[in-house]
Design a protein around this motif. Structure first.
Motif, PDB file in Angstrom:
ATOM      1  N   CYS A 182       1.478 -17.442 -21.097  1.00 59.24           N
ATOM      2  CA  CYS A 182       1.968 -16.685 -22.252  1.00 59.24           C
ATOM      3  C   CYS A 182       2.248 -15.259 -21.807  1.00 59.24           C
ATOM      4  CB  CYS A 182       0.948 -16.702 -23.389  1.00 59.24           C
ATOM      5  SG  CYS A 182      -0.631 -15.929 -22.996  1.00 59.24           S
ATOM      6  N   ASP A 183       2.914 -14.496 -22.684  1.00 58.32           N
ATOM      7  CA  ASP A 183       3.223 -13.103 -22.378  1.00 58.32           C
ATOM      8  C   ASP A 183       1.962 -12.284 -22.146  1.00 58.32           C
ATOM      9  OD1 ASP A 183       5.930 -13.514 -22.558  1.00 58.32           O
ATOM     10  OD2 ASP A 183       6.049 -12.963 -24.674  1.00 58.32           O
ATOM     11  N   LEU A 184       0.928 -12.556 -22.929  1.00 57.64           N
ATOM     12  CA  LEU A 184      -0.317 -11.811 -22.798  1.00 57.64           C
ATOM     13  C   LEU A 184      -0.923 -12.014 -21.413  1.00 57.64           C
ATOM     14  CD1 LEU A 184      -1.878 -12.643 -26.292  1.00 57.64           C
ATOM     15  CD2 LEU A 184      -1.149 -10.387 -25.518  1.00 57.64           C
ATOM     16  N   LYS A 185      -0.922 -13.260 -20.953  1.00 56.08           N
ATOM     17  CA  LYS A 185      -1.492 -13.575 -19.639  1.00 56.08           C
ATOM     18  C   LYS A 185      -0.676 -12.918 -18.530  1.00 56.08           C
ATOM     19  CE  LYS A 185      -3.112 -17.479 -16.871  1.00 56.08           C
ATOM     20  NZ  LYS A 185      -3.280 -18.956 -16.839  1.00 56.08           N
ATOM     21  N   ARG A 186       0.630 -12.968 -18.627  1.00 54.28           N
ATOM     22  CA  ARG A 186       1.482 -12.380 -17.592  1.00 54.28           C
ATOM     23  C   ARG A 186       1.333 -10.854 -17.556  1.00 54.28           C
ATOM     24  NH1 ARG A 186       7.045 -15.870 -16.972  1.00 54.28           N
ATOM     25  NH2 ARG A 186       6.076 -17.940 -17.105  1.00 54.28           N
ATOM     26  N   HIS A 187       1.140 -10.276 -18.738  1.00 49.77           N
ATOM     27  CA  HIS A 187       0.908  -8.832 -18.813  1.00 49.77           C
ATOM     28  C   HIS A 187      -0.365  -8.461 -18.050  1.00 49.77           C
ATOM     29  CE1 HIS A 187       0.727  -4.772 -20.400  1.00 49.77           C
ATOM     30  NE2 HIS A 187      -0.461  -5.004 -20.928  1.00 49.77           N
ATOM     31  N   GLY A 188      -1.424  -9.231 -18.253  1.00 47.49           N
ATOM     32  CA  GLY A 188      -2.669  -8.970 -17.548  1.00 47.49           C
ATOM     33  C   GLY A 188      -2.560  -9.230 -16.056  1.00 47.49           C
ATOM     34  N   GLU A 189      -1.822 -10.264 -15.668  1.00 45.61           N
ATOM     35  CA  GLU A 189      -1.671 -10.598 -14.251  1.00 45.61           C
ATOM     36  C   GLU A 189      -0.921  -9.506 -13.504  1.00 45.61           C
ATOM     37  OE1 GLU A 189      -1.706 -15.495 -14.463  1.00 45.61           O
ATOM     38  OE2 GLU A 189       0.193 -14.407 -14.523  1.00 45.61           O
ATOM     39  N   ARG A 190       0.036  -8.877 -14.150  1.00 44.63           N
ATOM     40  CA  ARG A 190       0.772  -7.788 -13.491  1.00 44.63           C
ATOM     41  C   ARG A 190      -0.159  -6.610 -13.176  1.00 44.63           C
ATOM     42  NH1 ARG A 190       4.941  -9.352 -17.132  1.00 44.63           N
ATOM     43  NH2 ARG A 190       4.250  -7.791 -18.658  1.00 44.63           N
ATOM     44  N   ILE A 191      -1.066  -6.329 -14.098  1.00 45.43           N
ATOM     45  CA  ILE A 191      -2.006  -5.227 -13.876  1.00 45.43           C
ATOM     46  C   ILE A 191      -3.057  -5.617 -12.839  1.00 45.43           C
ATOM     47  CG2 ILE A 191      -3.770  -3.786 -14.991  1.00 45.43           C
ATOM     48  CD1 ILE A 191      -2.158  -4.039 -17.573  1.00 45.43           C
ATOM     49  N   ALA A 192      -3.546  -6.853 -12.915  1.00 48.26           N
ATOM     50  CA  ALA A 192      -4.553  -7.313 -11.959  1.00 48.26           C
ATOM     51  C   ALA A 192      -4.003  -7.389 -10.536  1.00 48.26           C
ATOM     52  CB  ALA A 192      -5.085  -8.685 -12.391  1.00 48.26           C
ATOM     53  N   ALA A 193      -2.690  -7.587 -10.411  1.00 45.95           N
ATOM     54  CA  ALA A 193      -2.073  -7.715  -9.087  1.00 45.95           C
ATOM     55  C   ALA A 193      -2.134  -6.424  -8.284  1.00 45.95           C
ATOM     56  CB  ALA A 193      -0.617  -8.161  -9.237  1.00 45.95           C
ATOM     57  N   ARG A 194      -2.482  -5.321  -8.934  1.00 47.85           N
ATOM     58  CA  ARG A 194      -2.602  -4.053  -8.207  1.00 47.85           C
ATOM     59  C   ARG A 194      -3.775  -4.081  -7.240  1.00 47.85           C
ATOM     60  NH1 ARG A 194      -1.952  -0.359 -13.666  1.00 47.85           N
ATOM     61  NH2 ARG A 194       0.177  -1.043 -14.203  1.00 47.85           N
ATOM     62  N   GLY A 195      -4.690  -5.036  -7.462  1.00 49.99           N
ATOM     63  CA  GLY A 195      -5.784  -5.234  -6.526  1.00 49.99           C
ATOM     64  C   GLY A 195      -7.054  -4.504  -6.899  1.00 49.99           C
ATOM     65  N   GLY A 196      -8.179  -5.094  -6.436  1.00 52.45           N
ATOM     66  CA  GLY A 196      -9.475  -4.471  -6.650  1.00 52.45           C
ATOM     67  C   GLY A 196     -10.134  -4.906  -7.938  1.00 52.45           C
ATOM     68  N   ARG A 197     -11.456  -4.693  -8.010  1.00 49.02           N
ATOM     69  CA  ARG A 197     -12.225  -5.086  -9.191  1.00 49.02           C
ATOM     70  C   ARG A 197     -11.853  -4.233 -10.400  1.00 49.02           C
ATOM     71  NH1 ARG A 197     -18.417  -5.207  -7.624  1.00 49.02           N
ATOM     72  NH2 ARG A 197     -18.491  -5.878  -9.802  1.00 49.02           N
ATOM     73  N   ILE A 198     -11.551  -2.962 -10.157  1.00 54.04           N
ATOM     74  CA  ILE A 198     -11.186  -2.081 -11.266  1.00 54.04           C
ATOM     75  C   ILE A 198      -9.906  -2.565 -11.926  1.00 54.04           C
ATOM     76  CG2 ILE A 198     -10.504   0.268 -11.867  1.00 54.04           C
ATOM     77  CD1 ILE A 198     -12.358   1.304  -9.750  1.00 54.04           C
ATOM     78  N   ALA A 199      -8.957  -3.031 -11.107  1.00 58.72           N
ATOM     79  CA  ALA A 199      -7.685  -3.523 -11.646  1.00 58.72           C
ATOM     80  C   ALA A 199      -7.906  -4.737 -12.539  1.00 58.72           C
ATOM     81  CB  ALA A 199      -6.732  -3.863 -10.514  1.00 58.72           C
ATOM     82  N   LYS A 200      -8.854  -5.604 -12.163  1.00 60.86           N
ATOM     83  CA  LYS A 200      -9.132  -6.779 -12.989  1.00 60.86           C
ATOM     84  C   LYS A 200      -9.749  -6.381 -14.324  1.00 60.86           C
ATOM     85  CE  LYS A 200      -9.741  -9.977  -9.107  1.00 60.86           C
ATOM     86  NZ  LYS A 200     -10.684 -10.894  -8.395  1.00 60.86           N
ATOM     87  N   ARG A 201     -10.666  -5.409 -14.285  1.00 58.95           N
ATOM     88  CA  ARG A 201     -11.266  -4.939 -15.535  1.00 58.95           C
ATOM     89  C   ARG A 201     -10.225  -4.275 -16.426  1.00 58.95           C
ATOM     90  NH1 ARG A 201     -15.749  -3.236 -12.199  1.00 58.95           N
ATOM     91  NH2 ARG A 201     -15.044  -1.067 -12.327  1.00 58.95           N
ATOM     92  N   LYS A 202      -9.351  -3.495 -15.806  1.00 58.26           N
ATOM     93  CA  LYS A 202      -8.284  -2.857 -16.582  1.00 58.26           C
ATOM     94  C   LYS A 202      -7.351  -3.895 -17.195  1.00 58.26           C
ATOM     95  CE  LYS A 202      -8.019   1.671 -14.317  1.00 58.26           C
ATOM     96  NZ  LYS A 202      -7.159   2.613 -13.560  1.00 58.26           N
ATOM     97  N   MET A 216      -7.012 -14.845 -19.629  1.00 59.03           N
ATOM     98  CA  MET A 216      -6.784 -14.548 -18.215  1.00 59.03           C
ATOM     99  C   MET A 216      -7.322 -15.621 -17.270  1.00 59.03           C
ATOM    100  SD  MET A 216      -5.034 -11.822 -17.746  1.00 59.03           S
ATOM    101  CE  MET A 216      -5.430 -11.418 -16.044  1.00 59.03           C
ATOM    102  N   ARG A 217      -7.949 -16.669 -17.803  1.00 58.58           N
ATOM    103  CA  ARG A 217      -8.416 -17.748 -16.937  1.00 58.58           C
ATOM    104  C   ARG A 217      -7.244 -18.431 -16.259  1.00 58.58           C
ATOM    105  NH1 ARG A 217     -12.802 -21.014 -20.688  1.00 58.58           N
ATOM    106  NH2 ARG A 217     -14.407 -19.380 -20.794  1.00 58.58           N
ATOM    107  N   SER A 218      -7.509 -18.963 -15.066  1.00 59.65           N
ATOM    108  CA  SER A 218      -6.438 -19.626 -14.310  1.00 59.65           C
ATOM    109  C   SER A 218      -5.935 -20.876 -15.004  1.00 59.65           C
ATOM    110  CB  SER A 218      -6.941 -19.977 -12.905  1.00 59.65           C
ATOM    111  OG  SER A 218      -8.084 -20.823 -12.977  1.00 59.65           O
ATOM    112  N   ASN A 219      -6.823 -21.565 -15.764  1.00 63.68           N
ATOM    113  CA  ASN A 219      -6.419 -22.808 -16.425  1.00 63.68           C
ATOM    114  C   ASN A 219      -5.966 -22.596 -17.868  1.00 63.68           C
ATOM    115  OD1 ASN A 219      -8.913 -22.108 -17.399  1.00 63.68           O
ATOM    116  ND2 ASN A 219      -9.798 -24.167 -17.288  1.00 63.68           N
ATOM    117  N   SER A 220      -5.837 -21.357 -18.290  1.00 64.66           N
ATOM    118  CA  SER A 220      -5.354 -21.081 -19.646  1.00 64.66           C
ATOM    119  C   SER A 220      -3.836 -21.214 -19.699  1.00 64.66           C
ATOM    120  CB  SER A 220      -5.764 -19.670 -20.077  1.00 64.66           C
ATOM    121  OG  SER A 220      -7.165 -19.566 -20.174  1.00 64.66           O
ATOM    122  N   PRO A 221      -3.289 -21.541 -20.869  1.00 59.90           N
ATOM    123  CA  PRO A 221      -1.837 -21.723 -20.967  1.00 59.90           C
ATOM    124  C   PRO A 221      -1.069 -20.435 -20.688  1.00 59.90           C
ATOM    125  CG  PRO A 221      -2.873 -21.747 -23.142  1.00 59.90           C
ATOM    126  CD  PRO A 221      -3.969 -21.808 -22.144  1.00 59.90           C
TER     127      PRO A 221
END
Length: 363
Positions: free
Chosen positions: A309-329, A302-307
């Motif tokens: 991939c599907d895994l990263k995009r999956h996490g970014e979609r969930i994190a985009a919901r906003g808030g610290r809880i969303a990032k942990r989820k 999930m780092r910004s400088n990581s390549p």
């Protein structure tokens, strides 16, 4: 004469038991032996030794033996399997019928384990320990993890001690802390002398950790070729890949690859009744060390400088919901998806493709 021989034969003939429930302990194990009708044949203690297990096996040959998971269950279960027994190792966290008993005792525990095994072994939520070689390799990794934790504790002790004397050290990597600390403390000889003994120990621990890492990369990865395929995933290093292979042991134990996430405690708990379905945190069942490694891999992904991939995009979609809880989820969701991806690659013996979903949509 014939009657005498018959009586002697009956006395020497071993008792045939259907179920043996064992409550494990450091010095003595409590056992409860049931016949096929559920009647108690024997209740006693046996010493925690190979001789005690040999005696148990000889008294009740080919018996089904059930026990709780614990410190001694790995070697005892493997030893009894070699003796020709079917052995069930019960998941202690699932046996609420035992721990909710107001009159809990070793004797009652052994009875409950034996009775549950007689009715339905699935009630014990059986687990597999793996081979002796597998267990030894897992212990090597566990000991490395212990060294890492104690090194962090010692580094924090040095930093806090110096802080109380008015000298603040920054937090470089653990591996480079000793060199950094000595360089800074050259201007403060008295303080260097104060913490030098701690620095020597930290340095020795770092050397041992390096040796352990070298053993994992050079020997364990070679002995477990499946781990090389898993290391194609960015963020999954030798330690994580080897630990995953050792923890799962048999990839085909899961009919559906998604079940591995539940096995590693990465799925939410469930408490549903009627129209109420509570939102609960993950179960944290299974191997805690493996779960921690998967979360660390997810954090790297999930780092910004990581390549990409599907895994990263999956996490970014969930994190985009906003808030610290969303990032942990998002981190947990990536760790969960990563475990499924790793098992799928292992089962199908395929190469890792970082953007499978993107290619599928393009087609």
């Amino acid at each position: 004469m014939v009657a005498g021989k018959l009586m002697a034969h009956m006395k020497t003939k071993p008792k045939q038991a259907t179920i043996v429930g064992v409550d494990l302990s450091d010095k003595k194990h409590q056992i409860c032996v049931l016949d096929k009708n559920g009647e108690i044949l024997s209740e006693r203690t046996i010493p925690n030794s190979y001789a005690g297990l040999d005696k148990l096996s000889a008294d009740y040959p080919e018996a089904l033996i059930a026990m709780e998971v614990g410190t001694h269950s790995p070697w005892i279960s493997n030893y009894l399997k070699e003796k020709g027994h079917k052995v069930i190792v019960a998941n202690a966290r699932k046996l609420r019928a035992i721990y909710c008993n107001e009159r809990k005792s070793d004797k009652r525990d052994a009875q409950m384990i034996a009775k549950l095994a007689r009715v339905d072994t699935s009630l014990l939520y059986p687990i597999e320990h793996g081979s002796v070689e597998n267990l030894e390799n897992r212990q090597r990794i566990a000991m490395r993890d212990t060294l890492v934790k104690h090194r962090v504790a010692l580094i924090n002790s040095v930093r806090f001690s110096l802080k109380s004397l008015g000298l603040r050290l920054s937090s470089p990597s653990s591996a480079s802390f000793v060199g950094y600390a000595r360089k800074v403390l050259c201007a403060h000889p008295s303080k260097l002398q104060l913490v030098e003994s701690m620095l020597v120990v930290i340095e020795a621990m770092s050397n041992q950790i390096k040796q352990a890492d070298r053993h994992i990369k050079e020997q364990m990865v070679t002995a477990l070729p499946e781990s090389k395929r898993l290391m194609q995933i960015p963020g999954v290093g030798a330690l994580s890949a080897v630990s995953f292979v050792l923890t799962i042991d048999d990839p085909w134990r899961f009919k559906d690859p998604r079940d591995v996430a539940a096995y590693l405690g990465l799925v939410p708990k469930r408490d549903q009744s009627g129209e109420i379905d509570k939102q609960l945190p993950i179960s944290k069942a299974g191997n805690r060390q493996m779960r921690t490694l998967l979360v660390q891999c997810a954090q790297y992904i999930m780092r910004s400088n990581s390549p990409d991939c599907d895994l990263k995009r999956h996490g970014e979609r969930i994190a985009a919901r906003g808030g610290r809880i969303a990032k942990r989820k998002a981190i947990i969701a990536v760790a969960r998806k990563l475990s499924v991806t790793m098992l799928t690659i292992w089962q199908r013996q395929i190469e890792y493709q970082p953007l499978v979903a993107i290619k599928a949509n393009a087609v």
